[in-house]
Design a protein around this motif. Structure first.
Motif, mmCIF file in Angstrom:
data_model
loop_
_atom_site.group_PDB
_atom_site.id
_atom_site.type_symbol
_atom_site.label_atom_id
_atom_site.label_comp_id
_atom_site.label_asym_id
_atom_site.label_seq_id
_atom_site.Cartn_x
_atom_site.Cartn_y
_atom_site.Cartn_z
ATOM 1 N N HIS A 1 31.211 6.616 -30.793
ATOM 2 C CA HIS A 1 31.619 8.022 -30.699
ATOM 3 C C HIS A 1 32.807 8.146 -29.733
ATOM 4 C CE1 HIS A 1 31.232 12.268 -31.136
ATOM 5 N NE2 HIS A 1 30.845 12.490 -29.892
ATOM 6 N N PRO A 2 33.852 8.892 -30.106
ATOM 7 C CA PRO A 2 35.068 8.972 -29.277
ATOM 8 C C PRO A 2 34.896 9.846 -28.037
ATOM 9 C CG PRO A 2 35.316 10.365 -31.209
ATOM 10 C CD PRO A 2 34.017 9.645 -31.385
ATOM 11 N N ILE A 3 34.289 9.254 -27.003
ATOM 12 C CA ILE A 3 34.092 9.965 -25.733
ATOM 13 C C ILE A 3 34.523 9.051 -24.580
ATOM 14 C CG2 ILE A 3 32.199 11.461 -26.507
ATOM 15 C CD1 ILE A 3 30.232 9.414 -25.364
ATOM 16 N N LYS A 4 34.730 9.665 -23.404
ATOM 17 C CA LYS A 4 35.037 8.899 -22.192
ATOM 18 C C LYS A 4 33.717 8.551 -21.502
ATOM 19 C CE LYS A 4 39.389 11.427 -21.473
ATOM 20 N NZ LYS A 4 39.228 12.723 -22.130
ATOM 21 N N LYS A 5 33.614 7.335 -20.974
ATOM 22 C CA LYS A 5 32.351 6.855 -20.414
ATOM 23 C C LYS A 5 32.504 6.523 -18.936
ATOM 24 C CE LYS A 5 31.358 5.033 -25.012
ATOM 25 N NZ LYS A 5 31.114 3.842 -25.870
ATOM 26 N N TYR A 6 31.612 7.068 -18.099
ATOM 27 C CA TYR A 6 31.691 6.902 -16.652
ATOM 28 C C TYR A 6 30.345 6.387 -16.126
ATOM 29 C CZ TYR A 6 35.812 9.902 -17.111
ATOM 30 O OH TYR A 6 37.029 10.436 -17.472
ATOM 31 N N ASN B 1 34.121 15.661 -29.331
ATOM 32 C CA ASN B 1 35.101 14.563 -29.335
ATOM 33 C C ASN B 1 35.955 14.615 -28.076
ATOM 34 O OD1 ASN B 1 34.134 13.726 -31.782
ATOM 35 N ND2 ASN B 1 35.853 14.516 -32.979
ATOM 36 N N GLY B 2 36.090 13.462 -27.412
ATOM 37 C CA GLY B 2 36.845 13.416 -26.173
ATOM 38 C C GLY B 2 36.053 13.848 -24.955
ATOM 39 N N GLY B 3 34.760 14.149 -25.157
ATOM 40 C CA GLY B 3 33.904 14.573 -24.054
ATOM 41 C C GLY B 3 33.624 13.447 -23.073
ATOM 42 N N MET B 4 32.944 13.762 -21.977
ATOM 43 C CA MET B 4 32.701 12.802 -20.901
ATOM 44 C C MET B 4 31.209 12.522 -20.786
ATOM 45 S SD MET B 4 35.139 14.571 -18.049
ATOM 46 C CE MET B 4 36.872 14.931 -18.360
ATOM 47 N N LYS C 1 25.469 20.511 -27.691
ATOM 48 C CA LYS C 1 26.836 20.025 -27.974
ATOM 49 C C LYS C 1 27.698 20.013 -26.709
ATOM 50 C CE LYS C 1 26.752 21.731 -32.766
ATOM 51 N NZ LYS C 1 25.391 22.316 -32.724
ATOM 52 N N PRO C 2 27.357 19.159 -25.747
ATOM 53 C CA PRO C 2 28.045 19.199 -24.444
ATOM 54 C C PRO C 2 29.494 18.740 -24.493
ATOM 55 C CG PRO C 2 26.462 17.384 -24.533
ATOM 56 C CD PRO C 2 26.257 18.185 -25.776
ATOM 57 N N ASN C 3 30.273 19.276 -23.564
ATOM 58 C CA ASN C 3 31.627 18.778 -23.292
ATOM 59 C C ASN C 3 31.563 17.676 -22.229
ATOM 60 O OD1 ASN C 3 31.775 22.064 -23.454
ATOM 61 N ND2 ASN C 3 33.277 21.079 -24.780
ATOM 62 N N ILE C 4 30.630 17.856 -21.300
ATOM 63 C CA ILE C 4 30.381 16.882 -20.229
ATOM 64 C C ILE C 4 28.879 16.648 -20.198
ATOM 65 C CG2 ILE C 4 30.563 16.414 -17.749
ATOM 66 C CD1 ILE C 4 32.827 18.518 -17.660
ATOM 67 N N LYS D 1 20.415 8.411 -28.553
ATOM 68 C CA LYS D 1 21.608 8.049 -29.322
ATOM 69 C C LYS D 1 22.195 9.289 -29.992
ATOM 70 C CE LYS D 1 20.194 3.288 -30.396
ATOM 71 N NZ LYS D 1 19.782 2.350 -31.478
ATOM 72 N N ILE D 2 21.321 10.117 -30.544
ATOM 73 C CA ILE D 2 21.773 11.354 -31.192
ATOM 74 C C ILE D 2 22.427 12.279 -30.164
ATOM 75 C CG2 ILE D 2 21.007 13.450 -32.403
ATOM 76 C CD1 ILE D 2 18.767 11.685 -33.648
ATOM 77 N N PHE D 3 21.813 12.377 -28.976
ATOM 78 C CA PHE D 3 22.392 13.213 -27.917
ATOM 79 C C PHE D 3 23.777 12.698 -27.518
ATOM 80 C CE2 PHE D 3 23.055 13.886 -23.300
ATOM 81 C CZ PHE D 3 23.193 15.261 -23.322
ATOM 82 N N ASN D 4 23.894 11.393 -27.312
ATOM 83 C CA ASN D 4 25.182 10.808 -26.933
ATOM 84 C C ASN D 4 26.253 11.140 -27.970
ATOM 85 O OD1 ASN D 4 26.697 8.594 -25.241
ATOM 86 N ND2 ASN D 4 27.011 8.014 -27.377
ATOM 87 N N ASP D 5 25.886 11.062 -29.222
ATOM 88 C CA ASP D 5 26.858 11.307 -30.295
ATOM 89 C C ASP D 5 27.065 12.790 -30.587
ATOM 90 O OD1 ASP D 5 27.117 8.587 -30.454
ATOM 91 O OD2 ASP D 5 25.855 8.353 -32.227
ATOM 92 N N SER D 6 26.301 13.652 -29.874
ATOM 93 C CA SER D 6 26.477 15.101 -30.060
ATOM 94 C C SER D 6 27.552 15.666 -29.140
ATOM 95 C CB SER D 6 25.153 15.841 -29.815
ATOM 96 O OG SER D 6 24.836 15.891 -28.430
ATOM 97 N N LEU D 7 28.055 14.849 -28.196
ATOM 98 C CA LEU D 7 29.140 15.317 -27.330
ATOM 99 C C LEU D 7 30.360 15.676 -28.175
ATOM 100 C CD1 LEU D 7 27.417 13.861 -25.058
ATOM 101 C CD2 LEU D 7 29.612 13.412 -23.951
#
Length: 450
Positions: A236-241, A214-217, A178-181, A206-212
């Motif tokens: 998923h509501p995250i920031k993408k870089y 909310n608001g994670g990077m 469950k990463p923040n970043i 896809k599951i990993f990406n959506d496990s961040l």
């Protein structure tokens, strides 16, 4: 806290055991066999089991937790006893999450490059005396262990493996953090014994990406089109870089990176490593390291263990060993060495050692992987195929898969070693790619080739 490890001798497991011991936990464990370096490192800290084997008597209600390694089986007698007593059983990644619930979790994933990127990040942080908790899949210069856990550090940096968590937990490890970043370096089909189709494999990311959170990077390699699709089409509501290969040039066998501070000479080379560097820079910036501070530190990064690791070098010859075994990594590594040493002959030796690489159906994925080598050799052990209970692979199948008429194939370790030690390596870059050791090749002896 009192913790017992079932299969304490594994690379990841023994490092976690040492980290908990240093944190003040009461640690014990069992295993049916333990080899170096795990054996001597556990022994040094008084954690080596007195005898090898499984002992249900070690499992008592005095334990706060049992940590179960992948090496154990579902019917392991210690595991059955722990289940009978109702003791809390953790997989390795579950326990790491428990240790980091109150920290900012930074998780580095991807089919390839994750160890190198994690190592780069830790190298930069260590250079600037930024203390963090971590778990990385290689031994690094300047670090005593591959796992470090504290109560006080704000960040934990975790290498996120997509393989299964434990014999009784079929979830990929990186689903549990469950990463923040987070960072994803790329998606190239692997572990086909667990993920039989590419679509099934992609789903794990896809599951990993959506496990961040909310608001994670999410930092991701936009040059990998499959990965780009996974991240950019997620709601998923995250920031993408996104990141990509930075500008660079090669001069006299040295790679120079184009930076705002000027041309920066690097110890590493290859497009894939420069992509890794670009991703690591984003992560470090999210952790408070300025761009110029990153460049200052990364200039001295020599690479992670067994990742394009220079074994020996003189004026006319250089020898590398690399963990590369998946088709995309084999191609990237071979291409990088040829590009870096374009005036030398490249002799690339690949051992097919993993479940995927020894699978007859998967072999076709290796088409063109060794094309950049001037001379290409494949070694595999029919005995390893039998041990893994796979369908027999023939030399003809391997030759057909790589689509290279001059491919040299060995199945006998002695014959391969004789071939290697009889090569004239003048004006040559020798590349040894394997997650094994070619049936017992001593890499200290390899150094004597030059």
């Amino acid at each position: 806290m009192t913790v017992h490890f079932i299969a304490i001798g594994g690379s990841a497991m023994h490092n976690l055991a040492i980290a908990l011991h240093e944190k003040g936990y009461q640690v014990a464990g069992s295993d049916d066999t333990i080899h170096d370096p795990s054996k001597s490192r556990l022994e040094k800290r008084g954690l080596l089991p007195e005898e090898f084997g499984w002992f249900p008597g070690k499992i008592t209600n005095d334990l706060d937790a049992v940590i179960l390694g992948m090496h154990a089986k579902k019917d392991n007698s210690e595991l059955l006893k722990a289940q009978e007593l109702g003791i809390k059983i953790y997989s390795y990644p579950e326990f790491l999450f428990e240790q980091s619930k109150n920290k900012t979790r930074v998780v580095i994933g991807g089919s390839h490059g994750k160890t190198t990127i994690t190592s780069m990040i830790l190298h930069v942080l260590n250079y600037h005396d930024v203390a963090v908790d971590y778990m990385v899949g290689a031994q690094l210069d300047g670090f005593d262990t591959m796992v470090h856990l504290t109560e006080e550090n704000e960040f934990i940096v975790l290498e996120g493996d997509e393989y299964l968590s434990s014999p009784i937990d079929m979830r990929p490890k990186f689903h549990l953090y469950k990463p923040n970043i987070a960072l994803l370096s790329g998606i190239a089909w692997d572990h086909i014994n667990v993920f039989p189709t590419f679509e099934n494999y992609i789903e794990q990311f896809k599951i990993f990406n959506d496990s961040l959170t909310n608001g994670g990077m999410m930092v991701y390699n936009e040059e990998d089109l499959v990965l780009k699709d996974v991240v950019e089409n997620s709601s998923h509501p995250i920031k993408k870089y996104p990141y990509k290969t930075p500008n660079y040039f090669i001069e006299n066998g040295i790679t120079y990176l184009d930076t705002p501070e000027g041309d920066l000479p690097l110890e590493i080379f290859g497009d894939h490593n420069l992509q890794n560097l670009a991703g690591a820079k984003w992560i470090c910036q999210h952790m408070g390291i300025d761009e110029d501070e990153f460049y200052e530190a990364i200039a001295s990064f020599k690479g992670a263990s067994k990742r394009l690791e220079k074994v020996a070098e003189n004026e006319s010859t250089v020898i590398f060993k690399d963990f590369a075994h998946s088709p995309s990594k084999v191609e990237a590594t071979t291409t990088a060495v040829k590009k870096q040493y374009n005036k030398r002959a490249v002799l690339a030796c690949l051992e097919l050692h993993t479940y995927s690489s020894l699978n007859a159906e998967f072999l076709a994925e290796y088409k063109g992987a060794l094309d950049k080598a001037d001379k290409a050799v494949v070694f595999y052990s029919p005995h390893a195929v039998k041990i893994k209970q796979l369908e027999e692979v023939t030399e003809a199948q391997i030759a057909s898969a790589f689509e290279r008429d001059d491919l040299v194939i060995y199945t006998n370790p002695t014959a391969f070693k004789e071939f290697l030690f009889n090569q004239n390596l003048d004006n040559t870059a020798l590349l040894l790619m394997s997650s094994g050791n070619y049936g017992g090749l001593n890499f200290e002896e390899v150094k004597e080739l030059i």
